[in-house]
Design a protein around this motif. Structure first.
Motif, PDB file in Angstrom:
ATOM      1  N   VAL A 136       4.661  69.370  86.081  1.00 34.44           N
ATOM      2  CA  VAL A 136       5.624  70.091  85.238  1.00 34.44           C
ATOM      3  C   VAL A 136       6.815  70.384  86.137  1.00 34.44           C
ATOM      4  CG1 VAL A 136       6.051  72.119  83.798  1.00 34.44           C
ATOM      5  CG2 VAL A 136       3.738  71.153  83.919  1.00 34.44           C
ATOM      6  N   TRP A 137       7.961  69.792  85.824  1.00 30.03           N
ATOM      7  CA  TRP A 137       9.119  69.855  86.712  1.00 30.03           C
ATOM      8  C   TRP A 137      10.364  70.430  86.060  1.00 30.03           C
ATOM      9  CZ3 TRP A 137       7.828  69.383  91.456  1.00 30.03           C
ATOM     10  CH2 TRP A 137       7.137  68.305  92.000  1.00 30.03           C
ATOM     11  N   PHE A 138      11.167  71.098  86.869  1.00 31.78           N
ATOM     12  CA  PHE A 138      12.608  71.206  86.642  1.00 31.78           C
ATOM     13  C   PHE A 138      13.222  70.200  87.602  1.00 31.78           C
ATOM     14  CE2 PHE A 138      16.452  72.739  88.777  1.00 31.78           C
ATOM     15  CZ  PHE A 138      17.355  72.568  87.740  1.00 31.78           C
ATOM     16  N   ALA A 139      14.170  69.390  87.152  1.00 29.84           N
ATOM     17  CA  ALA A 139      14.660  68.286  87.990  1.00 29.84           C
ATOM     18  C   ALA A 139      16.164  68.066  87.886  1.00 29.84           C
ATOM     19  CB  ALA A 139      13.936  66.997  87.578  1.00 29.84           C
ATOM     20  N   VAL A 140      16.743  67.781  89.048  1.00 37.29           N
ATOM     21  CA  VAL A 140      18.105  67.240  89.126  1.00 37.29           C
ATOM     22  C   VAL A 140      17.964  65.982  89.969  1.00 37.29           C
ATOM     23  CG1 VAL A 140      20.458  67.582  89.979  1.00 37.29           C
ATOM     24  CG2 VAL A 140      19.244  69.486  88.912  1.00 37.29           C
ATOM     25  N   PRO A 168      25.737  63.971  88.180  1.00 36.07           N
ATOM     26  CA  PRO A 168      27.001  64.196  88.896  1.00 36.07           C
ATOM     27  C   PRO A 168      27.151  65.621  89.455  1.00 36.07           C
ATOM     28  CG  PRO A 168      27.406  63.586  86.574  1.00 36.07           C
ATOM     29  CD  PRO A 168      25.921  63.625  86.766  1.00 36.07           C
ATOM     30  N   ILE A 169      26.370  66.568  88.924  1.00 35.78           N
ATOM     31  CA  ILE A 169      26.499  67.955  89.398  1.00 35.78           C
ATOM     32  C   ILE A 169      25.691  68.215  90.672  1.00 35.78           C
ATOM     33  CG2 ILE A 169      26.806  68.853  87.046  1.00 35.78           C
ATOM     34  CD1 ILE A 169      23.803  70.155  88.096  1.00 35.78           C
ATOM     35  N   LYS A 170      25.044  67.172  91.192  1.00 34.49           N
ATOM     36  CA  LYS A 170      24.102  67.297  92.302  1.00 34.49           C
ATOM     37  C   LYS A 170      24.647  68.063  93.509  1.00 34.49           C
ATOM     38  CE  LYS A 170      22.956  63.747  94.379  1.00 34.49           C
ATOM     39  NZ  LYS A 170      22.557  62.516  94.997  1.00 34.49           N
ATOM     40  N   ALA A 171      25.800  67.633  94.011  1.00 32.83           N
ATOM     41  CA  ALA A 171      26.371  68.258  95.212  1.00 32.83           C
ATOM     42  C   ALA A 171      26.726  69.719  94.947  1.00 32.83           C
ATOM     43  CB  ALA A 171      27.597  67.479  95.673  1.00 32.83           C
ATOM     44  N   GLN A 184      20.939  71.174 101.442  1.00 38.57           N
ATOM     45  CA  GLN A 184      22.048  70.498 102.133  1.00 38.57           C
ATOM     46  C   GLN A 184      21.996  68.996 101.865  1.00 38.57           C
ATOM     47  OE1 GLN A 184      24.722  71.771 104.005  1.00 38.57           O
ATOM     48  NE2 GLN A 184      25.355  69.630 103.818  1.00 38.57           N
ATOM     49  N   ARG A 185      20.795  68.452 101.916  1.00 40.97           N
ATOM     50  CA  ARG A 185      20.595  67.016 101.667  1.00 40.97           C
ATOM     51  C   ARG A 185      21.071  66.642 100.262  1.00 40.97           C
ATOM     52  NH1 ARG A 185      16.481  63.714  99.664  1.00 40.97           N
ATOM     53  NH2 ARG A 185      16.345  61.687 100.711  1.00 40.97           N
ATOM     54  N   LEU A 186      20.839  67.547  99.318  1.00 43.36           N
ATOM     55  CA  LEU A 186      21.264  67.304  97.935  1.00 43.36           C
ATOM     56  C   LEU A 186      22.778  67.134  97.841  1.00 43.36           C
ATOM     57  CD1 LEU A 186      19.836  67.134  95.137  1.00 43.36           C
ATOM     58  CD2 LEU A 186      20.417  69.542  94.810  1.00 43.36           C
ATOM     59  N   GLN A 187      23.488  67.806  98.739  1.00 49.40           N
ATOM     60  CA  GLN A 187      24.952  67.737  98.740  1.00 49.40           C
ATOM     61  C   GLN A 187      25.484  66.486  99.431  1.00 49.40           C
ATOM     62  OE1 GLN A 187      26.863  71.645  99.873  1.00 49.40           O
ATOM     63  NE2 GLN A 187      24.727  72.227 100.181  1.00 49.40           N
ATOM     64  N   SER A 188      24.753  65.996 100.435  1.00 51.50           N
ATOM     65  CA  SER A 188      25.333  64.968 101.312  1.00 51.50           C
ATOM     66  C   SER A 188      24.737  63.568 101.183  1.00 51.50           C
ATOM     67  CB  SER A 188      25.221  65.430 102.773  1.00 51.50           C
ATOM     68  OG  SER A 188      23.872  65.726 103.081  1.00 51.50           O
ATOM     69  N   VAL A 244       7.363  63.020  79.558  1.00 53.28           N
ATOM     70  CA  VAL A 244       8.355  63.361  78.545  1.00 53.28           C
ATOM     71  C   VAL A 244       9.341  64.304  79.228  1.00 53.28           C
ATOM     72  CG1 VAL A 244       6.898  65.253  77.621  1.00 53.28           C
ATOM     73  CG2 VAL A 244       8.789  64.358  76.253  1.00 53.28           C
ATOM     74  N   ALA A 245      10.631  64.057  79.021  1.00 56.85           N
ATOM     75  CA  ALA A 245      11.679  64.885  79.614  1.00 56.85           C
ATOM     76  C   ALA A 245      12.396  65.666  78.512  1.00 56.85           C
ATOM     77  CB  ALA A 245      12.667  64.022  80.388  1.00 56.85           C
ATOM     78  N   PHE A 246      12.984  66.787  78.918  1.00 59.41           N
ATOM     79  CA  PHE A 246      13.719  67.667  77.989  1.00 59.41           C
ATOM     80  C   PHE A 246      15.093  67.948  78.576  1.00 59.41           C
ATOM     81  CE2 PHE A 246       9.222  68.552  78.025  1.00 59.41           C
ATOM     82  CZ  PHE A 246       8.865  68.620  76.690  1.00 59.41           C
ATOM     83  N   SER A 247      16.130  67.697  77.787  1.00 57.16           N
ATOM     84  CA  SER A 247      17.477  67.989  78.281  1.00 57.16           C
ATOM     85  C   SER A 247      18.368  68.444  77.126  1.00 57.16           C
ATOM     86  CB  SER A 247      18.091  66.750  78.944  1.00 57.16           C
ATOM     87  OG  SER A 247      18.541  65.837  77.967  1.00 57.16           O
ATOM     88  N   GLY A 248      19.494  69.020  77.486  1.00 57.07           N
ATOM     89  CA  GLY A 248      20.468  69.454  76.494  1.00 57.07           C
ATOM     90  C   GLY A 248      21.332  68.310  75.990  1.00 57.07           C
ATOM     91  N   ASN A 249      21.072  67.103  76.477  1.00 57.10           N
ATOM     92  CA  ASN A 249      21.841  65.922  76.083  1.00 57.10           C
ATOM     93  C   ASN A 249      20.975  65.047  75.179  1.00 57.10           C
ATOM     94  OD1 ASN A 249      23.116  63.366  75.983  1.00 57.10           O
ATOM     95  ND2 ASN A 249      24.073  63.691  77.969  1.00 57.10           N
ATOM     96  N   LYS A 250      21.461  64.787  73.979  1.00 56.92           N
ATOM     97  CA  LYS A 250      20.692  64.004  73.004  1.00 56.92           C
ATOM     98  C   LYS A 250      20.510  62.551  73.448  1.00 56.92           C
ATOM     99  CE  LYS A 250      20.350  63.705  67.982  1.00 56.92           C
ATOM    100  NZ  LYS A 250      21.001  64.045  66.694  1.00 56.92           N
ATOM    101  N   ARG A 251      21.467  62.040  74.217  1.00 56.75           N
ATOM    102  CA  ARG A 251      21.453  60.623  74.585  1.00 56.75           C
ATOM    103  C   ARG A 251      20.549  60.298  75.769  1.00 56.75           C
ATOM    104  NH1 ARG A 251      27.743  58.611  74.122  1.00 56.75           N
ATOM    105  NH2 ARG A 251      28.000  58.977  71.886  1.00 56.75           N
ATOM    106  N   GLY A 252      20.325  61.266  76.649  1.00 55.21           N
ATOM    107  CA  GLY A 252      19.522  60.984  77.829  1.00 55.21           C
ATOM    108  C   GLY A 252      19.300  62.234  78.658  1.00 55.21           C
ATOM    109  N   TYR A 253      18.630  62.059  79.769  1.00 58.21           N
ATOM    110  CA  TYR A 253      18.299  63.222  80.608  1.00 58.21           C
ATOM    111  C   TYR A 253      18.613  63.014  82.086  1.00 58.21           C
ATOM    112  CZ  TYR A 253      14.160  60.479  81.848  1.00 58.21           C
ATOM    113  OH  TYR A 253      13.330  59.485  82.298  1.00 58.21           O
ATOM    114  N   LYS A 254      18.738  61.771  82.532  1.00 51.97           N
ATOM    115  CA  LYS A 254      18.859  61.502  83.970  1.00 51.97           C
ATOM    116  C   LYS A 254      20.159  62.022  84.572  1.00 51.97           C
ATOM    117  CE  LYS A 254      15.799  57.500  83.928  1.00 51.97           C
ATOM    118  NZ  LYS A 254      15.627  56.069  84.203  1.00 51.97           N
TER     119      LYS A 254
END
Length: 206
Positions: free
Chosen positions: A99-103, A108-111, A159-163, A73-83
């Motif tokens: 138990v994760w915090f995930a990006v 789109p905010i990944k980099a 760094q990998r998350l950015q590139s 089960v995922a939790f996000s501030g977006n009612k429509r989805g979480y990915k």
């Protein structure tokens, strides 16, 4: 308390062969527990983050052949989805609860987040508890223990998350199956809550 910990029978769902058979068992045994966790922790996380958090129970709808090896089960501030947004997860593989915090790679905010993490790398190394773990691929159970990572090794992940287009980052805890099945419901909830408290600062960085 309506929230239940996971039993040995729950973990054994992932031994069931066949997509339809395993999905049926997941819906019958696991999803009610995930829904209860969702109802409880969406309220807790709303208080912790200061924003309304919505629950998203994994449906595994795109699967046509291979049965899922994990569920959540995922939790996000977006009612429509979480990915597409930073989010939290509670779920299980056959071997453990996570138990994760995930990006993940759709966000789109990944980099931008990778850059923020680079700037905060020393603080991240100091503040994340030593028993926590990192993942760079949510589809695999392998993790990197926080206590084994140097600041420069964390920086290379950031760094990998950015590139890298498919890069993603998850931080949290794993509770081995043999430990999870012995937990009382109260202890289970407490362990998850404690993990989320430690992960909120990462969420705030986004």
């Amino acid at each position: 308390m309506s929230v239940s910990s996971f039993s040995a029978e729950d973990f054994s769902v992932f031994k069931i062969d066949g997509l339809d058979q395993r999905m049926e068992a997941l819906k019958e045994r696991i999803q009610p527990k995930l829904i209860a966790l969702g109802d409880f922790f969406s309220q807790e996380l709303s208080v912790m983050t200061g924003e309304e958090m919505f629950t998203h129970v994994a449906k595994h709808a795109r699967r046509k052949v291979n049965p899922p090896n994990d569920t959540w089960v995922a939790f996000s501030g977006n009612k429509r989805g979480y990915k597409m947004v930073p989010h939290f997860q509670i779920g299980l593989w056959e071997t453990h609860v996570f138990v994760w915090f995930a990006v993940i790679y759709e966000a789109p905010i990944k980099a931008e987040f990778g850059k923020t993490l680079m700037e905060a790398a020393v603080k991240v190394k100091e503040t994340i508890p030593s028993n926590f773990v990192w993942s760079i691929d949510h589809t695999k159970p392998a993790v990197l223990p926080h206590q084994d990572l140097s600041v420069s090794e964390l920086e290379s992940i950031f760094q990998r998350l950015q590139s890298v287009k498919k890069a993603e980052i998850l931080c949290g805890i794993q509770i081995p199956q043999e430990e999870a099945v012995k937990m009382t419901d109260e202890k289970f909830v407490e362990r998850i809550r404690d993990a989320f408290v430690e992960l909120i600062p990462l969420y705030k960085l986004t």
